[in-house]
Write a protein that holds these residues in place. Structure first.
Motif, PDB file in Angstrom:
ATOM      1  N   ALA A 170       6.949  -1.489  -5.002  1.00  0.00           N
ATOM      2  CA  ALA A 170       5.833  -1.369  -4.065  1.00  0.00           C
ATOM      3  C   ALA A 170       6.043  -0.245  -3.058  1.00  0.00           C
ATOM      4  O   ALA A 170       5.082   0.443  -2.700  1.00  0.00           O
ATOM      5  N   VAL A 171       7.264  -0.049  -2.604  1.00  0.00           N
ATOM      6  CA  VAL A 171       7.516   0.987  -1.590  1.00  0.00           C
ATOM      7  C   VAL A 171       7.175   2.380  -2.123  1.00  0.00           C
ATOM      8  O   VAL A 171       6.416   3.119  -1.485  1.00  0.00           O
ATOM      9  N   PRO A 172       7.686   2.787  -3.297  1.00  0.00           N
ATOM     10  CA  PRO A 172       7.288   4.109  -3.796  1.00  0.00           C
ATOM     11  C   PRO A 172       5.802   4.202  -4.132  1.00  0.00           C
ATOM     12  O   PRO A 172       5.185   5.254  -3.945  1.00  0.00           O
ATOM     13  N   PHE A 173       5.218   3.100  -4.621  1.00  0.00           N
ATOM     14  CA  PHE A 173       3.802   3.105  -4.947  1.00  0.00           C
ATOM     15  C   PHE A 173       2.962   3.340  -3.688  1.00  0.00           C
ATOM     16  O   PHE A 173       2.052   4.170  -3.675  1.00  0.00           O
ATOM     17  N   MET A 174       3.280   2.601  -2.626  1.00  0.00           N
ATOM     18  CA  MET A 174       2.534   2.773  -1.374  1.00  0.00           C
ATOM     19  C   MET A 174       2.769   4.162  -0.777  1.00  0.00           C
ATOM     20  O   MET A 174       1.847   4.760  -0.221  1.00  0.00           O
ATOM     21  N   THR A 175       3.983   4.661  -0.898  1.00  0.00           N
ATOM     22  CA  THR A 175       4.269   6.011  -0.418  1.00  0.00           C
ATOM     23  C   THR A 175       3.429   7.028  -1.184  1.00  0.00           C
ATOM     24  O   THR A 175       2.881   7.969  -0.593  1.00  0.00           O
TER      25      THR A 175
END
Length: 102
Positions: free
Chosen positions: A40-45
């Motif tokens: 989720a962190v890279p996706f949201m970034t």
């Protein structure tokens, strides 16, 4: 004078299965949380960076842009984390099944 406490009896089969099921559930939830956070962190970034059209269009090398590199890295991370999650899930399920067979 010290009171005498008798040791607790060993857990019955049903209590042991309940304990093992709870441990498996906790392990599964921990793995699920790790999988979601790692992806989720890279996706949201990536979503935030895509809001600024100049950032993904930055040329890294020739026709290769920052947005394309980010997408390739995100895809690689997803495949690696899916492999890791599957390995962890299989290992914990196997341990649970082995303990039930005893």
């Amino acid at each position: 004078m010290h009171p005498h406490f008798s040791p607790a009896p060993p857990p019955s089969g049903e209590a042991l299965q309940h304990h093992l099921a709870k441990a498996l559930s906790e392990t599964t939830h921990r793995s699920q949380r790790a999988f979601v956070v790692v992806n989720a962190v890279p996706f949201m970034t990536g979503i935030v960076l895509s809001c600024f059209t100049d950032v993904p269009a930055v040329s890294v090398h020739g026709q290769l842009t920052l947005g394309l590199v980010w997408g390739i890295l995100q895809c690689g991370l997803f495949v690696a984390s899916a492999w890791w999650y599957e390995r962890q899930s299989t290992r914990s399920d196997d341990l649970f099944e082995e303990s039930l067979a005893r």
